[in-house]
Design a protein around this motif. Structure first.
Motif, PDB file in Angstrom:
ATOM      1  N   THR A   1      50.827  40.127  55.683  1.00  0.00           N
ATOM      2  CA  THR A   1      49.868  39.405  56.524  1.00  0.00           C
ATOM      3  C   THR A   1      49.463  38.138  55.779  1.00  0.00           C
ATOM      4  N   ALA A   2      48.748  37.262  56.465  1.00  0.00           N
ATOM      5  CA  ALA A   2      48.241  36.059  55.791  1.00  0.00           C
ATOM      6  C   ALA A   2      47.282  36.444  54.672  1.00  0.00           C
ATOM      7  N   LEU A   3      46.464  37.479  54.891  1.00  0.00           N
ATOM      8  CA  LEU A   3      45.555  37.933  53.837  1.00  0.00           C
ATOM      9  C   LEU A   3      46.343  38.499  52.663  1.00  0.00           C
ATOM     10  N   GLY A   4      47.399  39.231  52.939  1.00  0.00           N
ATOM     11  CA  GLY A   4      48.253  39.739  51.867  1.00  0.00           C
ATOM     12  C   GLY A   4      48.873  38.603  51.068  1.00  0.00           C
ATOM     13  N   ALA A   5      49.273  37.546  51.759  1.00  0.00           N
ATOM     14  CA  ALA A   5      49.848  36.373  51.087  1.00  0.00           C
ATOM     15  C   ALA A   5      48.811  35.703  50.196  1.00  0.00           C
ATOM     16  N   ALA A   6      47.641  35.430  50.763  1.00  0.00           N
ATOM     17  CA  ALA A   6      46.573  34.782  49.991  1.00  0.00           C
ATOM     18  C   ALA A   6      46.189  35.640  48.786  1.00  0.00           C
ATOM     19  N   SER A   7      46.231  36.947  48.964  1.00  0.00           N
ATOM     20  CA  SER A   7      45.847  37.861  47.887  1.00  0.00           C
ATOM     21  C   SER A   7      46.841  37.840  46.731  1.00  0.00           C
ATOM     22  N   HIS A   8      48.138  37.893  47.022  1.00  0.00           N
ATOM     23  CA  HIS A   8      49.093  37.976  45.911  1.00  0.00           C
ATOM     24  C   HIS A   8      49.322  36.643  45.206  1.00  0.00           C
ATOM     25  N   VAL A   9      48.928  35.522  45.851  1.00  0.00           N
ATOM     26  CA  VAL A   9      49.020  34.245  45.140  1.00  0.00           C
ATOM     27  C   VAL A   9      47.697  33.875  44.480  1.00  0.00           C
ATOM     28  N   GLY A  10      46.659  34.685  44.707  1.00  0.00           N
ATOM     29  CA  GLY A  10      45.369  34.449  44.065  1.00  0.00           C
ATOM     30  C   GLY A  10      44.523  33.379  44.719  1.00  0.00           C
ATOM     31  N   HIS A  11      44.705  33.151  46.002  1.00  0.00           N
ATOM     32  CA  HIS A  11      43.931  32.126  46.714  1.00  0.00           C
ATOM     33  C   HIS A  11      42.646  32.762  47.257  1.00  0.00           C
ATOM     34  N   LEU A  12      41.655  32.845  46.382  1.00  0.00           N
ATOM     35  CA  LEU A  12      40.392  33.510  46.719  1.00  0.00           C
ATOM     36  C   LEU A  12      39.699  32.882  47.922  1.00  0.00           C
ATOM     37  N   GLU A  13      39.685  31.558  47.988  1.00  0.00           N
ATOM     38  CA  GLU A  13      38.995  30.870  49.092  1.00  0.00           C
ATOM     39  C   GLU A  13      39.628  31.221  50.439  1.00  0.00           C
TER      40      GLU A  13
ATOM     41  N   PHE B   1      39.637  40.431  44.210  1.00  0.00           N
ATOM     42  CA  PHE B   1      38.226  40.062  44.142  1.00  0.00           C
ATOM     43  C   PHE B   1      37.457  40.810  43.047  1.00  0.00           C
ATOM     44  N   GLY B   2      38.169  41.628  42.270  1.00  0.00           N
ATOM     45  CA  GLY B   2      37.521  42.319  41.162  1.00  0.00           C
ATOM     46  C   GLY B   2      36.539  43.389  41.591  1.00  0.00           C
ATOM     47  N   ARG B   3      36.768  44.006  42.723  1.00  0.00           N
ATOM     48  CA  ARG B   3      35.843  44.997  43.268  1.00  0.00           C
ATOM     49  C   ARG B   3      36.104  46.369  42.669  1.00  0.00           C
ATOM     50  N   ILE B   4      35.660  46.524  41.428  1.00  0.00           N
ATOM     51  CA  ILE B   4      35.818  47.797  40.713  1.00  0.00           C
ATOM     52  C   ILE B   4      35.152  48.929  41.478  1.00  0.00           C
TER      53      ILE B   4
ATOM     54  N   LYS C   1      45.187  40.362  38.189  1.00  0.00           N
ATOM     55  CA  LYS C   1      45.408  39.229  37.287  1.00  0.00           C
ATOM     56  C   LYS C   1      45.265  37.905  38.030  1.00  0.00           C
ATOM     57  N   LYS C   2      45.698  37.861  39.278  1.00  0.00           N
ATOM     58  CA  LYS C   2      45.560  36.640  40.085  1.00  0.00           C
ATOM     59  C   LYS C   2      44.093  36.327  40.362  1.00  0.00           C
ATOM     60  N   GLY C   3      43.234  37.336  40.278  1.00  0.00           N
ATOM     61  CA  GLY C   3      41.797  37.127  40.476  1.00  0.00           C
ATOM     62  C   GLY C   3      41.118  36.495  39.277  1.00  0.00           C
TER      63      GLY C   3
ATOM     64  N   ASP D   1      39.087  35.575  36.018  1.00  0.00           N
ATOM     65  CA  ASP D   1      37.854  36.108  35.439  1.00  0.00           C
ATOM     66  C   ASP D   1      37.093  36.987  36.423  1.00  0.00           C
ATOM     67  N   THR D   2      37.201  36.675  37.716  1.00  0.00           N
ATOM     68  CA  THR D   2      36.521  37.458  38.749  1.00  0.00           C
ATOM     69  C   THR D   2      36.966  38.920  38.706  1.00  0.00           C
ATOM     70  N   ALA D   3      38.228  39.134  38.357  1.00  0.00           N
ATOM     71  CA  ALA D   3      38.797  40.480  38.391  1.00  0.00           C
ATOM     72  C   ALA D   3      39.114  41.030  37.001  1.00  0.00           C
ATOM     73  N   LYS D   4      38.522  40.464  35.980  1.00  0.00           N
ATOM     74  CA  LYS D   4      38.820  40.897  34.613  1.00  0.00           C
ATOM     75  C   LYS D   4      38.558  42.389  34.411  1.00  0.00           C
ATOM     76  N   GLU D   5      37.443  42.895  34.915  1.00  0.00           N
ATOM     77  CA  GLU D   5      37.111  44.307  34.745  1.00  0.00           C
ATOM     78  C   GLU D   5      38.153  45.200  35.421  1.00  0.00           C
ATOM     79  N   VAL D   6      38.614  44.801  36.598  1.00  0.00           N
ATOM     80  CA  VAL D   6      39.638  45.570  37.316  1.00  0.00           C
ATOM     81  C   VAL D   6      40.950  45.526  36.544  1.00  0.00           C
ATOM     82  N   THR D   7      41.311  44.350  36.033  1.00  0.00           N
ATOM     83  CA  THR D   7      42.537  44.212  35.244  1.00  0.00           C
ATOM     84  C   THR D   7      42.502  45.163  34.048  1.00  0.00           C
TER      85      THR D   7
END
Length: 168
Positions: free
Chosen positions: A78-90, A110-113, A142-144, A146-152
């Motif tokens: 999906t478009a959301l899946g695409a934006a997610s795997h390239v790290g396009h948070l906006e 989005f780092g949502r632990i 990793k694409k997230g 610093d936002t997703a550092k805890e999840v990484t």
């Protein structure tokens, strides 16, 4: 007055009906027609970072929001899946705000632990799940940045590896 009554009244009283592209599209959906595969491919392709194109297509075809393109061999995106795997948070946030169906991969971006931990407790094998193009949860985290550092760090502690499988 429902849509059918409105259209019938418009035809009866004016003798003709002016059809805008939006209403023509609505008629296609109402008639059970599928979205044009080329439009879906264009929308999902734009989801990799072309924000204005995504907005333009979504304005014209609102039901594209959760449409998935089949890149073949079981690689649906999906478009959301695409934006997610390239790290396009906006862009991912824009799509979510419009009502796109988020999943564990987007939560990783989005780092949502607070979402990742209970999901992996319930479905431990999701640690090694593959998203669009075979990208892993760890890749999305990793694409997230610093936002997703805890999840990484959490995924790594569980033994997650960033691997990509060749789907085609």
């Amino acid at each position: 007055m429902n849509r059918k009554q409105f259209l019938t009244a418009g035809i009866t009283t004016t003798g003709f009906l002016v059809v805008s592209p939006t209403s023509a599209f609505a008629n296609q959906i109402q008639d059970g027609a599928q979205l044009d595969k080329k439009v879906v491919a264009e929308f999902v392709g734009a989801g990799h970072g072309k924000v204005e194109k995504v907005k333009e297509l979504l304005e014209e075809y609102p039901t594209l929001l959760n449409a998935a393109h089949d890149w073949k061999h079981g690689d649906f995106e999906t478009a959301l899946g695409a934006a997610s795997h390239v790290g396009h948070l906006e862009l991912a946030q824009y799509l979510i705000d419009k009502g796109a169906q988020a999943n564990i991969f987007t939560a990783a971006l989005f780092g949502r632990i607070d979402i990742i931990k209970p999901m992996l407790d319930l479905f431990p094998s999701a640690l090694h799940a593959k998203g669009p193009h075979g990208f892993t949860l760890l890749h999305h985290a990793k694409k997230g940045g610093d936002t997703a550092k805890e999840v990484t760090e959490y995924l790594t502690s569980l033994g997650a590896k960033e691997t990509k499988i060749a789907l085609y």
